[in-house]
Scaffold this motif. Structure first.
Motif, PDB file in Angstrom:
ATOM      1  N   SER A  51       0.817  -1.218   0.000  1.00  0.00           N
ATOM      2  CA  SER A  51       0.000   0.000   0.000  1.00  0.00           C
ATOM      3  C   SER A  51       0.849   1.266   0.000  1.00  0.00           C
ATOM      4  O   SER A  51       0.373   2.342  -0.348  1.00  0.00           O
ATOM      5  CB  SER A  51      -0.940   0.006   1.208  1.00  0.00           C
ATOM      6  N   ARG A  52       2.130   1.150   0.377  1.00  0.00           N
ATOM      7  CA  ARG A  52       3.029   2.313   0.384  1.00  0.00           C
ATOM      8  C   ARG A  52       4.009   2.289  -0.784  1.00  0.00           C
ATOM      9  O   ARG A  52       4.854   3.175  -0.889  1.00  0.00           O
ATOM     10  CB  ARG A  52       3.819   2.341   1.703  1.00  0.00           C
ATOM     11  N   HIS A  53       3.888   1.288  -1.635  1.00  0.00           N
ATOM     12  CA  HIS A  53       4.808   1.142  -2.756  1.00  0.00           C
ATOM     13  C   HIS A  53       4.690   2.344  -3.692  1.00  0.00           C
ATOM     14  O   HIS A  53       3.593   2.664  -4.156  1.00  0.00           O
ATOM     15  CB  HIS A  53       4.489  -0.153  -3.519  1.00  0.00           C
ATOM     16  N   PRO A  54       5.793   3.056  -3.976  1.00  0.00           N
ATOM     17  CA  PRO A  54       5.723   4.264  -4.822  1.00  0.00           C
ATOM     18  C   PRO A  54       5.145   4.011  -6.203  1.00  0.00           C
ATOM     19  O   PRO A  54       4.562   4.911  -6.807  1.00  0.00           O
ATOM     20  CB  PRO A  54       7.195   4.715  -4.906  1.00  0.00           C
ATOM     21  N   GLY A  55       5.320   2.804  -6.722  1.00  0.00           N
ATOM     22  CA  GLY A  55       4.779   2.493  -8.042  1.00  0.00           C
ATOM     23  C   GLY A  55       3.330   2.056  -8.027  1.00  0.00           C
ATOM     24  O   GLY A  55       2.756   1.773  -9.075  1.00  0.00           O
ATOM     25  N   GLY A  56       2.727   1.997  -6.829  1.00  0.00           N
ATOM     26  CA  GLY A  56       1.333   1.579  -6.713  1.00  0.00           C
ATOM     27  C   GLY A  56       1.198   0.112  -6.358  1.00  0.00           C
ATOM     28  O   GLY A  56       2.091  -0.691  -6.602  1.00  0.00           O
ATOM     29  N   GLN A  57       0.061  -0.227  -5.785  1.00  0.00           N
ATOM     30  CA  GLN A  57      -0.189  -1.606  -5.355  1.00  0.00           C
ATOM     31  C   GLN A  57      -0.307  -2.561  -6.541  1.00  0.00           C
ATOM     32  O   GLN A  57       0.081  -3.722  -6.448  1.00  0.00           O
ATOM     33  CB  GLN A  57      -1.484  -1.680  -4.547  1.00  0.00           C
ATOM     34  N   ARG A  58      -0.822  -2.063  -7.638  1.00  0.00           N
ATOM     35  CA  ARG A  58      -1.105  -2.952  -8.771  1.00  0.00           C
ATOM     36  C   ARG A  58       0.180  -3.574  -9.324  1.00  0.00           C
ATOM     37  O   ARG A  58       0.215  -4.769  -9.621  1.00  0.00           O
ATOM     38  CB  ARG A  58      -1.816  -2.176  -9.875  1.00  0.00           C
ATOM     39  N   VAL A  59       1.221  -2.774  -9.472  1.00  0.00           N
ATOM     40  CA  VAL A  59       2.457  -3.260 -10.076  1.00  0.00           C
ATOM     41  C   VAL A  59       3.096  -4.331  -9.215  1.00  0.00           C
ATOM     42  O   VAL A  59       3.407  -5.427  -9.680  1.00  0.00           O
ATOM     43  CB  VAL A  59       3.442  -2.087 -10.295  1.00  0.00           C
ATOM     44  N   ILE A  60       3.288  -4.040  -7.928  1.00  0.00           N
ATOM     45  CA  ILE A  60       3.965  -4.985  -7.050  1.00  0.00           C
ATOM     46  C   ILE A  60       3.062  -6.176  -6.724  1.00  0.00           C
ATOM     47  O   ILE A  60       3.520  -7.315  -6.596  1.00  0.00           O
ATOM     48  CB  ILE A  60       4.453  -4.280  -5.766  1.00  0.00           C
ATOM     49  N   GLY A  61       1.751  -5.931  -6.614  1.00  0.00           N
ATOM     50  CA  GLY A  61       0.828  -7.002  -6.282  1.00  0.00           C
ATOM     51  C   GLY A  61       0.670  -8.022  -7.392  1.00  0.00           C
ATOM     52  O   GLY A  61       0.291  -9.172  -7.141  1.00  0.00           O
ATOM     53  N   HIS A  62       0.961  -7.617  -8.632  1.00  0.00           N
ATOM     54  CA  HIS A  62       0.862  -8.529  -9.767  1.00  0.00           C
ATOM     55  C   HIS A  62       1.765  -9.747  -9.585  1.00  0.00           C
ATOM     56  O   HIS A  62       1.462 -10.830 -10.093  1.00  0.00           O
ATOM     57  CB  HIS A  62       1.240  -7.785 -11.052  1.00  0.00           C
ATOM     58  N   TYR A  63       2.873  -9.573  -8.868  1.00  0.00           N
ATOM     59  CA  TYR A  63       3.847 -10.654  -8.713  1.00  0.00           C
ATOM     60  C   TYR A  63       3.690 -11.413  -7.404  1.00  0.00           C
ATOM     61  O   TYR A  63       4.571 -12.195  -7.030  1.00  0.00           O
ATOM     62  CB  TYR A  63       5.261 -10.090  -8.835  1.00  0.00           C
ATOM     63  N   ALA A  64       2.587 -11.217  -6.706  1.00  0.00           N
ATOM     64  CA  ALA A  64       2.360 -11.955  -5.466  1.00  0.00           C
ATOM     65  C   ALA A  64       2.338 -13.455  -5.752  1.00  0.00           C
ATOM     66  O   ALA A  64       1.647 -13.920  -6.661  1.00  0.00           O
ATOM     67  CB  ALA A  64       1.044 -11.528  -4.829  1.00  0.00           C
ATOM     68  N   GLY A  65       3.127 -14.210  -4.994  1.00  0.00           N
ATOM     69  CA  GLY A  65       3.209 -15.654  -5.173  1.00  0.00           C
ATOM     70  C   GLY A  65       4.140 -16.080  -6.291  1.00  0.00           C
ATOM     71  O   GLY A  65       4.192 -17.256  -6.647  1.00  0.00           O
ATOM     72  N   GLU A  66       4.894 -15.125  -6.862  1.00  0.00           N
ATOM     73  CA  GLU A  66       5.753 -15.434  -8.003  1.00  0.00           C
ATOM     74  C   GLU A  66       7.162 -14.887  -7.807  1.00  0.00           C
ATOM     75  O   GLU A  66       7.438 -14.138  -6.866  1.00  0.00           O
ATOM     76  CB  GLU A  66       5.173 -14.819  -9.283  1.00  0.00           C
ATOM     77  N   ASP A  67       8.029 -15.249  -8.772  1.00  0.00           N
ATOM     78  CA  ASP A  67       9.366 -14.656  -8.820  1.00  0.00           C
ATOM     79  C   ASP A  67       9.265 -13.288  -9.486  1.00  0.00           C
ATOM     80  O   ASP A  67       8.731 -13.162 -10.590  1.00  0.00           O
ATOM     81  CB  ASP A  67      10.325 -15.542  -9.619  1.00  0.00           C
ATOM     82  N   ALA A  68       9.749 -12.249  -8.819  1.00  0.00           N
ATOM     83  CA  ALA A  68       9.648 -10.879  -9.329  1.00  0.00           C
ATOM     84  C   ALA A  68      11.016 -10.282  -9.631  1.00  0.00           C
ATOM     85  O   ALA A  68      11.143  -9.065  -9.776  1.00  0.00           O
ATOM     86  CB  ALA A  68       8.916 -10.001  -8.315  1.00  0.00           C
ATOM     87  N   THR A  69      12.034 -11.117  -9.759  1.00  0.00           N
ATOM     88  CA  THR A  69      13.402 -10.631  -9.893  1.00  0.00           C
ATOM     89  C   THR A  69      13.574  -9.707 -11.090  1.00  0.00           C
ATOM     90  O   THR A  69      14.121  -8.598 -10.968  1.00  0.00           O
ATOM     91  CB  THR A  69      14.388 -11.809 -10.004  1.00  0.00           C
ATOM     92  N   ASP A  70      13.111 -10.135 -12.266  1.00  0.00           N
ATOM     93  CA  ASP A  70      13.342  -9.332 -13.475  1.00  0.00           C
ATOM     94  C   ASP A  70      12.520  -8.045 -13.477  1.00  0.00           C
ATOM     95  O   ASP A  70      12.992  -7.018 -13.961  1.00  0.00           O
ATOM     96  CB  ASP A  70      13.050 -10.171 -14.722  1.00  0.00           C
ATOM     97  N   ALA A  71      11.311  -8.100 -12.939  1.00  0.00           N
ATOM     98  CA  ALA A  71      10.511  -6.879 -12.814  1.00  0.00           C
ATOM     99  C   ALA A  71      11.171  -5.918 -11.833  1.00  0.00           C
ATOM    100  O   ALA A  71      11.201  -4.700 -12.059  1.00  0.00           O
ATOM    101  CB  ALA A  71       9.095  -7.218 -12.350  1.00  0.00           C
TER     102      ALA A  71
END
Length: 402
Positions: A51-71
């Motif tokens: 909820s405090r992520h500067p890029g918004g919840q949608r961007v970071i939340g998209h990778y919930a449960g996944e590998d987000a290294t490249d993003a």
């Protein structure tokens, strides 16, 4: 003795092994109220932080449960700075026997893409050429000066006004591409954007199946470009951009944006009066909005994306967008967003270097059989109309027969 005891306790804490998790466990934490993700095999609980992520919840939340290294690597310029915020979120790491990639993603594509990114870094493609942006700024100032001279010399009749509006719309479009180099529209609030999208772009058969009839979508290829763009910048983005700058405390960007309005009204109120200047400004924004919509949607709206949710970073960007052929005019007209594939893969790369990394991307696509789509400018624009017409027909069929 007490001091030595404390040191011993600290050493024990440092040496304590991290908790380890399997992908099966991590993938369970992909809910709105429970989000984990993986970066460089480290597991982070981002539930509260999102909820405090500067890029918004949608961007970071998209990778919930996944590998987000490249993003993670794609969107963050200063990795050392960002990792300071990640330390309190660290809860463990992948178990040694677990692969680095989840859900059967191709590890070879990921490895090759990271090698490509390293090659781009070694070529200094993530470094800006300040002369390029100074010349672009000078280009914008020259156009604003020409616009003022037209009204000053020829008066405020209909013909000089229309010509001036086109000149100022051009300067603002170029200023928009300049601002785009320092931020992406994905930071805007999801709910408000979805409200606009639901009214004017369907994209999914579910609207027809649910009997949602906001507008006659089967005619959207005729009305969208007359209704959508006027709402986009004059009515929506002007408000949304300013409120976003304030909420994120982007005071430099806000000062730059306000300086345009100050310059505009100081320059044109003497010629048109306050009401006339406001109407003139909104006509310019209308023209600019059309430019923006055509350029951005020719890379995105036309893509036929299926609903496979889990892809590696490289493949997901290639399937979601396409390029427009390079030429001096196309580069200028689109603000180098004709290299939309490369822009998506490397969102922090200065746009004047996108054409340099394009051959490397094409080579990697050829190696792994990934389609690299590139079109002439006119065909890309006509495809917007074809796409709207096709999706409208699908909506009508679902509405009448489901």
């Amino acid at each position: 003795m007490g001091k030595g005891g404390n040191q011993g306790e600290e050493a024990t804490e440092r040496e304590a092994p991290m908790a380890t998790f399997s992908w099966e466990e991590i993938q369970k934490h992909n809910l709105l109220t429970d989000k984990w993700l993986v970066v460089d095999r480290k597991v982070y609980n981002i539930t509260k932080w999102s909820s405090r992520h500067p890029g918004g919840q949608r961007v970071i939340g998209h990778y919930a449960g996944e590998d987000a290294t490249d993003a993670f690597l794609a969107f963050h310029r200063d990795l050392d700075f960002v990792r300071k915020f990640m330390k309190p979120l660290l809860i463990g790491e992948l178990a040694p026997e677990e692969p680095s990639q989840d859900r059967g993603k191709n590890p070879q594509i990921t490895e090759d893409f990271r090698a490509l990114r390293k090659a781009a870094e070694d070529m200094n493609l993530f470094k800006s050429n300040h002369l390029f942006f100074l010349l672009l700024l000078a280009h914008i100032i020259v156009m604003e000066s020409i616009a003022w001279f037209i009204i000053f010399y020829f008066g405020n009749g209909w013909i000089p006004t229309i010509i001036t509006a086109f000149v100022l719309a051009t300067s603002q479009a170029q200023a928009g591409w300049l601002q785009h180099d320092y931020g992406h529209l994905s930071v805007f609030k999801k709910s408000a954007w979805n409200h606009v999208v639901h009214k004017f772009i369907i994209g999914h058969l579910k609207y027809g199946k649910k009997k949602l009839k906001y507008l006659p979508y089967n005619y959207q290829h005729k009305y969208f470009l007359l209704i959508g763009p006027p709402m986009l910048i004059p009515m929506y983005f002007q408000y949304q951009i300013i409120t976003t700058m304030i909420s994120r405390r982007d005071w430099v960007d806000l000062a730059w944006a306000m300086s345009y309005y100050a310059r505009f009204f100081i320059t044109y109120v003497p010629f048109y009066g306050i009401l006339g200047a406001v109407l003139f400004l909104n006509f310019i924004r209308f023209l600019e909005s059309h430019w923006f919509v055509w350029v951005t949607q020719m890379n995105h709206l036309v893509m036929e994306i299926d609903h496979e949710p889990y892809r590696d970073w490289f493949s997901s960007q290639l399937v979601a967008t396409c390029n427009v052929e390079q030429s001096f005019f196309n580069d200028w007209f689109s603000g180098h967003l004709n290299f939309q594939i490369e822009h998506h893969l490397f969102p922090t790369m200065p746009r004047h270097n996108l054409h340099k990394v394009a051959p490397l991307v094409k080579s990697l696509c050829a190696k792994h059989g990934v389609k690299y789509q590139e079109k002439p400018l006119l065909r890309a624009m006509l495809d917007i109309i074809r796409c709207l017409k096709k999706s409208g027909e699908l909506w009508l069929d679902a509405y009448l027969h489901k």
